[in-house]
Design a protein around this motif. Structure first.
Motif, short mmCIF file in Angstrom:
data_model
loop_
_atom_site.label_atom_id
_atom_site.label_comp_id
_atom_site.label_asym_id
_atom_site.label_seq_id
_atom_site.Cartn_x
_atom_site.Cartn_y
_atom_site.Cartn_z
N LYS A 132 0.85 -1.18 0.00
CA LYS A 132 0.00 0.00 0.00
C LYS A 132 0.89 1.24 0.00
O LYS A 132 2.02 1.20 0.45
CB LYS A 132 -0.90 0.00 1.24
CG LYS A 132 -1.77 -1.23 1.31
CD LYS A 132 -2.46 -1.33 2.64
CE LYS A 132 -3.20 -2.65 2.73
NZ LYS A 132 -3.62 -2.95 4.06
N THR A 133 0.35 2.34 -0.49
CA THR A 133 1.13 3.56 -0.52
C THR A 133 0.32 4.74 -0.03
O THR A 133 -0.90 4.75 -0.11
CB THR A 133 1.60 3.89 -1.96
OG1 THR A 133 0.46 4.00 -2.80
CG2 THR A 133 2.52 2.82 -2.50
N ALA A 134 1.02 5.71 0.50
CA ALA A 134 0.44 7.00 0.85
C ALA A 134 1.12 8.03 -0.03
O ALA A 134 2.32 7.97 -0.26
CB ALA A 134 0.67 7.32 2.32
N VAL A 135 0.36 8.96 -0.57
CA VAL A 135 0.89 9.92 -1.51
C VAL A 135 0.69 11.33 -0.96
O VAL A 135 -0.40 11.68 -0.52
CB VAL A 135 0.20 9.79 -2.89
CG1 VAL A 135 0.74 10.80 -3.87
CG2 VAL A 135 0.37 8.38 -3.43
N LEU A 136 1.74 12.10 -1.01
CA LEU A 136 1.68 13.50 -0.59
C LEU A 136 1.49 14.34 -1.84
O LEU A 136 2.32 14.32 -2.73
CB LEU A 136 2.96 13.89 0.13
CG LEU A 136 3.11 15.32 0.60
CD1 LEU A 136 2.08 15.60 1.69
CD2 LEU A 136 4.49 15.57 1.14
N ILE A 137 0.38 15.06 -1.91
CA ILE A 137 0.07 15.88 -3.09
C ILE A 137 0.18 17.34 -2.69
O ILE A 137 -0.54 17.80 -1.80
CB ILE A 137 -1.35 15.57 -3.61
CG1 ILE A 137 -1.46 14.08 -3.94
CG2 ILE A 137 -1.66 16.44 -4.83
CD1 ILE A 137 -2.85 13.63 -4.29
N PRO A 138 1.09 18.08 -3.32
CA PRO A 138 1.25 19.48 -2.94
C PRO A 138 0.07 20.34 -3.37
O PRO A 138 -0.62 20.04 -4.34
CB PRO A 138 2.52 19.91 -3.68
CG PRO A 138 2.59 19.01 -4.85
CD PRO A 138 1.97 17.70 -4.41
N LYS A 139 -0.16 21.41 -2.62
CA LYS A 139 -1.22 22.35 -2.95
C LYS A 139 -0.78 23.14 -4.19
O LYS A 139 0.34 23.63 -4.26
CB LYS A 139 -1.43 23.30 -1.77
CG LYS A 139 -2.55 24.27 -1.96
CD LYS A 139 -2.72 25.12 -0.71
CE LYS A 139 -3.80 26.15 -0.92
NZ LYS A 139 -3.96 27.00 0.27
N PRO A 140 -1.65 23.28 -5.21
CA PRO A 140 -1.24 24.00 -6.42
C PRO A 140 -0.95 25.47 -6.12
O PRO A 140 -1.65 26.11 -5.33
CB PRO A 140 -2.44 23.87 -7.36
CG PRO A 140 -3.54 23.27 -6.57
CD PRO A 140 -2.99 22.77 -5.28
N GLN A 141 0.10 25.97 -6.74
CA GLN A 141 0.50 27.36 -6.56
C GLN A 141 -0.17 28.21 -7.63
O GLN A 141 -0.30 27.78 -8.78
CB GLN A 141 2.03 27.49 -6.68
CG GLN A 141 2.77 26.70 -5.62
CD GLN A 141 2.52 27.23 -4.23
OE1 GLN A 141 2.36 28.42 -4.03
NE2 GLN A 141 2.45 26.32 -3.26
N PRO A 142 -0.59 29.43 -7.29
CA PRO A 142 -1.20 30.31 -8.31
C PRO A 142 -0.17 30.69 -9.37
O PRO A 142 1.01 30.88 -9.07
CB PRO A 142 -1.66 31.53 -7.51
CG PRO A 142 -0.89 31.48 -6.24
CD PRO A 142 -0.52 30.05 -5.99
N LYS A 143 -0.65 30.79 -10.62
CA LYS A 143 0.25 31.15 -11.72
C LYS A 143 0.49 32.65 -11.72
O LYS A 143 -0.42 33.43 -11.46
CB LYS A 143 -0.36 30.72 -13.06
CG LYS A 143 -0.49 29.21 -13.18
CD LYS A 143 -1.07 28.83 -14.52
CE LYS A 143 -1.18 27.33 -14.63
NZ LYS A 143 -1.75 26.92 -15.90
N LYS A 144 1.73 33.01 -12.03
CA LYS A 144 2.08 34.43 -12.10
C LYS A 144 1.83 34.94 -13.51
O LYS A 144 2.07 34.23 -14.49
CB LYS A 144 3.55 34.63 -11.73
CG LYS A 144 3.85 34.27 -10.30
CD LYS A 144 5.30 34.52 -9.98
CE LYS A 144 5.60 34.16 -8.54
NZ LYS A 144 6.99 34.39 -8.20
N LYS A 145 1.34 36.18 -13.61
CA LYS A 145 1.09 36.77 -14.91
C LYS A 145 2.38 37.32 -15.48
O LYS A 145 3.22 37.86 -14.77
CB LYS A 145 0.07 37.91 -14.79
CG LYS A 145 -1.31 37.43 -14.39
CD LYS A 145 -2.28 38.58 -14.35
CE LYS A 145 -3.68 38.07 -13.96
NZ LYS A 145 -4.63 39.16 -13.90
#
Length: 123
Positions: free
Chosen positions: A94-107
């Motif tokens: 079994k695995t546990a996955v760490l998913i990072p929070k998406p960062q806002p894109k810069k204009k």
């Protein structure tokens, strides 16, 4: 099954079988909340480009280490991460996955070319 439920189940089983571990698991200075924070921080250290995939056994070892060592404490950081525990299957790893929070894109910045001369055209 959430990560917390998984760890509570496995650590509870270990505590019922091992009196030495039970004493450390029931220590009032340790908490499941801090254990989860510690495991998340350890997983983040193993991450490559913000992502890490860690087996349930490794996560359990991190949690056991947290409870066994008196001087192991998580740092109080506020970084956001989502922990996803794999669904239980027929005795497969079994695995546990760490998913990072998406960062806002810069204009992208607009470049003002109004003062630049055109070498091939007319003014």
């Amino acid at each position: 099954m959430t990560l917390q439920e998984y760890l509570e189940t496995k650590l509870g089983e270990m505590a019922s079988q091992d009196p030495n571990f039970r004493e450390r698991y029931e220590d009032k200075k340790k908490s499941m909340k801090d254990c989860l924070l510690y495991v998340t921080q350890q997983a983040r250290k193993q991450a490559i480009r913000g992502c890490a995939a860690i087996s349930d056994e490794d996560v359990l070892q991190m949690a056991v280490h947290y409870y066994q060592e008196k001087d192991v404490e998580p740092t109080k950081e506020t970084a956001q991460a989502k922990v996803v525990a794999a669904a239980p299957k027929d005795n497969k790893p079994k695995t546990a996955v760490l998913i990072p929070k998406p960062q806002p894109k810069k204009k992208a910045k607009k470049v003002d070319n109004s003062l630049q001369l055109d070498l091939f055209g007319e003014f």
